[in-house]
Each structure stands twice: as structure tokens, then as C-alpha cells.
Design an enzyme around this catalytic site. Structure first.
Site, mmCIF file in Angstrom:
data_model
loop_
_atom_site.group_PDB
_atom_site.id
_atom_site.type_symbol
_atom_site.label_atom_id
_atom_site.label_comp_id
_atom_site.label_asym_id
_atom_site.label_seq_id
_atom_site.Cartn_x
_atom_site.Cartn_y
_atom_site.Cartn_z
ATOM 1 C CE LYS A 53 -3.560 -2.152 3.158
ATOM 2 N NZ LYS A 53 -4.065 -1.709 4.541
ATOM 3 N N GLY A 54 2.211 1.137 0.528
ATOM 4 C CA GLY A 54 2.835 2.215 0.710
ATOM 5 C C GLY A 54 3.114 3.484 -0.366
ATOM 6 C CG ASP A 112 14.817 -1.065 4.647
ATOM 7 O OD1 ASP A 112 14.711 -0.165 5.533
ATOM 8 O OD2 ASP A 112 15.274 -2.074 5.108
ATOM 9 C CE LYS A 140 14.409 3.702 6.443
ATOM 10 N NZ LYS A 140 13.929 2.562 7.160
HETATM 11 P P1 5GP Z 1 13.079 -3.774 1.327
HETATM 12 O O1 5GP Z 1 12.398 -4.973 0.624
HETATM 13 O O2 5GP Z 1 13.659 -2.896 0.256
HETATM 14 O O3 5GP Z 1 13.690 -4.120 2.316
HETATM 15 O O4 5GP Z 1 11.832 -2.989 1.869
HETATM 16 C C1 5GP Z 1 10.926 -2.388 1.262
HETATM 17 C C2 5GP Z 1 9.845 -2.022 1.878
HETATM 18 O O5 5GP Z 1 9.963 -2.182 3.405
HETATM 19 C C3 5GP Z 1 9.007 -0.818 1.617
HETATM 20 O O6 5GP Z 1 8.272 -1.043 0.545
HETATM 21 C C4 5GP Z 1 8.401 -0.386 3.055
HETATM 22 O O7 5GP Z 1 7.128 -1.183 2.997
HETATM 23 C C5 5GP Z 1 8.982 -1.122 3.969
HETATM 24 N N1 5GP Z 1 10.035 -0.118 4.875
HETATM 25 C C6 5GP Z 1 11.274 -0.065 4.908
HETATM 26 N N2 5GP Z 1 11.759 0.815 5.435
HETATM 27 C C7 5GP Z 1 10.554 1.575 5.860
HETATM 28 C C8 5GP Z 1 10.361 2.682 6.837
HETATM 29 O O8 5GP Z 1 11.321 3.565 7.117
HETATM 30 N N3 5GP Z 1 9.054 3.186 6.919
HETATM 31 C C9 5GP Z 1 7.971 2.339 6.549
HETATM 32 N N4 5GP Z 1 6.834 2.528 6.617
HETATM 33 N N5 5GP Z 1 8.150 1.241 5.604
HETATM 34 C C10 5GP Z 1 9.420 0.793 5.517
HETATM 35 MG MG MG Z 2 6.280 -1.195 0.332
#
Ligand code: 5GP
Ligand code: MG
Length: 187
Positions: A53-54, A112, A140
Site C-alpha cells: 500500500k505504501g 530499504d 535508505k
Molecule cells: P526492502 O524490501 O527494500 O527491504 O523493503 C522495502 C519495503 O519495506 C518498503 O516498501 C516498505 O514497505 C518497508 N519499509 C522499509 N523501510 C521503511 C520505513 O522506514 N518506513 C515504512 N513505513 N516502511 C518501510
Molecule cells: Mg512497500
């Protein structure tokens, strides 16, 4: 016209506003201009795939600034519970569009570890797409574990948990108009 609505105040669990609504809007203008230019000569519409949903608010704001032909679609994935990564990606809802032969732009809220986008890029490339590019509102860099290639980045942020403008913490704070940094939570 400026909105006359008050800006929601920070609640006790939020440390500070990291990026305000005006700054997000101005950056979205710039990104839309770049995308309009980059895809000006493609055949057929650009398929925007917002990751739910983000990215729903970012997707809605960005697509309304695009002047090139485009189709809005969404995909739902899950890789997180609370603020801890479970490390694996689950496809909860696929796109409605058939992506074969299309130019695709994935719209993500935040990069992330890179697990989600790495999975999605490989998945979409295997569907015989013409191109797969990525735009993230937030990046990040300190957290990357997968080398994901990003084409467009809104803002680079430090390793803190952020909420607002689509991003949540267990469904809280998702519709704040700004991006705020949360105090670390102990659950
Ligand atoms: P990754 O798969 O790159 O580790 O994570 C991506 C997903 O993690 C993002 O789409 C998001 O949903 C969640 N996420 C990572 N960091 C944050 C953050 O600081 N805040 C929020 N709300 N979601 C995050
Ligand atoms: Mg997300």
C-alpha cells in the site's frame, strides 16, 4: 490555491517532520518532468505499477503530473511485519495489465534492504517486458543488501523508520501529508 486545512500535528511517537508536503510536491514535479522526457518517444502507454500500500499516495500525485500516455496499475507484496523484515516476499495481488511488450515503471515508497524491488524487477523482466525501470520516493542507502538499480530517487534519507505520505507503522500514520521520523518502537 493553498489548502486551508491545518497540518496534522506530530504525535508523541513521532520525532520530527523529515520532509514536508511542499518539498515532496516540488520534488514530484521534477521527477515527473524527467519521466515525461525519458518516455516521450515510446510506442503505447507507459505502465505505472504502484506497489501497495505504501506507494499509493506517491503514485496518485506522480501520475497526475505526467503528460505522456500512461496506465495506472498496482501490485501488492508483503515482506514486512511491524518494522522488522521477514526477508521474504509474498505476492498478494498481481497487476491487472498484461505486461508483455510494455514499458513498465515500478513505483515504490522506499528502498530499504532491496528485497522487494530485487524480486519485482526480476519477476517483471521475466514477463517479456520492453523495459523495467524503478522510481522510489525514499532511499535508505545504509540499509541496502541487494544491489538494486534505481532510475529515479525522490529523497535519500538516513536509517530511521519513517511514516506518512503512504508509509505506515502497523497501519498508523499512513495518511499524514508529510514524512515523519518515528522514535524507535519497542513492541
Ligand atoms: P526492502 O524490501 O527494500 O527491504 O523493503 C522495502 C519495503 O519495506 C518498503 O516498501 C516498505 O514497505 C518497508 N519499509 C522499509 N523501510 C521503511 C520505513 O522506514 N518506513 C515504512 N513505513 N516502511 C518501510
Ligand atoms: Mg512497500
Amino acid at each position: 490555491m493553498e489548502s486551508s486545512l491545518a497540518i496534522p500535528a506530530l504525535t508523541k511517537d513521532l520525532a520530527r517532520v523529515l520532509i514536508d508536503a511542499d518539498t515532496i510536491s516540488r520534488r514530484t514535479d521534477e521527477l515527473a518532468r524527467e519521466i515525461n522526457k525519458a518516455y516521450a518517444n515510446i510506442k503505447g502507454p507507459l505502465i505505472l505499477v504502484g506497489v501497495l500500500k505504501g506507494s499509493f499516495i506517491f503514485t496518485a500525485d506522480l501520475c497526475r503530473k505526467l503528460t505522456i500516455p500512461h496506465i495506472v496499475d498496482f501490485i501488492a507484496l508483503s515482506s514486512y511485519s511491524g518494522s522488522n523484515s521477514t526477508g521474504n516476499v509474498r505476492l498478494l495481488m498481481d497487476t491487472r495489465e498484461n505486461l508483455e511488450g510494455k514499458h513498465v515503471l515500478i513505483i515504490e515508497d522506499i528502498l530499504d534492504s532491496g528485497t522487494t524491488l530485487d524480486y519485482l524487477i526480476r519477476n517483471f523482466k521475466s514477463r517479456k517486458t520492453l523495459s523495467v525501470k524503478t522510481i522510489v520516493l525514499l532511499d535508505k542507502p545504509e540499509r541496502h543488501t541487494f544491489p538494486v538499480e534505481l532510475d529515479y530517487i525522490g529523497f535519500t534519507i538516513p536509517d530511521v523508520w519513517v511514516v506518512g505520505y503512504g508509509l505506515d507503522y502497523n497501519e498508523k500514520h499512513r495518511t499524514l501529508p508529510y514524512i515523519a521520523e518515528m522514535y524507535p518502537q519497542t513492541e
